[in-house]
Write an enzyme that holds these catalytic residues in place. Structure first.
Site, mmCIF file in Angstrom:
data_model
loop_
_atom_site.group_PDB
_atom_site.id
_atom_site.type_symbol
_atom_site.label_atom_id
_atom_site.label_comp_id
_atom_site.label_asym_id
_atom_site.label_seq_id
_atom_site.Cartn_x
_atom_site.Cartn_y
_atom_site.Cartn_z
ATOM 1 C CD GLU A 40 49.338 51.507 43.152
ATOM 2 O OE1 GLU A 40 49.405 52.393 42.292
ATOM 3 O OE2 GLU A 40 50.004 50.446 43.114
ATOM 4 C CE LYS A 106 52.460 54.752 40.852
ATOM 5 N NZ LYS A 106 51.634 53.681 40.257
ATOM 6 C CB CYS A 142 53.009 50.916 42.717
ATOM 7 S SG CYS A 142 52.828 49.347 41.815
#
Length: 259
Positions: A40, A106, A142
């Protein structure tokens, strides 16, 4: 399928980070990788305004990554930032090369541990998978790793491996949580989890989540097959897709669900 995890430490300069993507992709391809995974925020680390660096998927940064992937005959997965309609950015995983050029935005934003990602980042809306050489790969970023339902949704869409790209926040117990979570998610969906994080930069960038390292390859039954420490590094691993079928016969948690 051979996959490379490139644990790097991004700077605030997208051009310098692109050079890092180029050099690490070359190393990975030389080692036989078919898919090359970066963390990321590979385009630009957290801790600075992201709006000025955000570009669309057909912009110069993503297009240059596609050229790098095509030059080496690989598929590259790398974290970047794209403009959102509301003036924020989206935290996007670029998947490019070999005829692929798409993004995963995300879904779960890091509004935790005193950080408010949603202030400047807009959430994604849907899980994304991509097929490479007949293998379906799921994508996660994440904070997504704290949500087992996403990993099961990716398995339901055919994923036998999930690529988790992260820039993990440091702090007491955070590395241990990362290690626990990537193993737990593999067990939740009986899939490979290939978790690539930003290296530990060794400095605090104003409390921004800029990485702790410890990228890992985890088997469908939760075993750590490969793992790095905090410094930059490269892991090459061969994903055994048949082991997913065996794991799901041994531990049929997907089939045994009662929702």
């Amino acid at each position: 399928m051979r996959v490379a995890l490139c644990q790097i430490s991004s700077s605030t300069d997208p051009a310098a980070n692109l050079a890092l993507v180029r050099s690490q992709t070359g190393r990975a391809a030389a080692g036989g990788a078919r898919v090359v995974v970066f963390p990321e925020a590979a385009m630009c680390r957290f801790g600075v305004p992201l709006g000025p660096v955000a570009e669309p998927l057909d912009g110069p940064w993503a297009s240059a990554v596609r050229d790098i992937a095509d030059e080496h005959g690989v598929v590259v997965v790398a974290g970047m930032f794209t403009p959102a309609p509301d003036g924020r950015v989206t935290n996007t995983l670029l998947v490019t090369g070999g005829g692929h050029h798409l993004g995963y935005d995300k879904i779960h934003l890091f509004d935790a541990f005193g950080f408010t990602e949603s202030r400047t980042v807009a959430p994604g809306a849907a899980p994304v998978t991509v097929e490479v050489d007949g293998v379906t790969l799921g994508l996660a970023t994440c904070y997504d790793v704290r949500f087992p339902e996403l990993f099961r949704a990716l398995a339901d869409r055919g994923a036998t491996a999930v690529l988790v790209c992260a820039s993990w926040g440091a702090g007491p117990g955070k590395r241990e949580q990362w290690e626990l979570l990537v193993r737990a998610r593999a067990l939740d969906c009986t899939s490979w989890v290939l978790a690539c994080g930003q290296a530990d930069p060794g400095v605090d960038h104003g409390g921004a989540p800029t990485g702790v390292g410890f990228s890992a390859v985890v088997s469908p039954l939760g075993a750590v097959v490969e793992q790095l420490a905090g410094d930059p590094g490269l892991v090459l691993t061969d994903v055994d897709v048949e082991s997913v079928s065996r794991a799901r016969e041994t531990l049929p948690v997907l089939a045994n669900r009662r929702l």
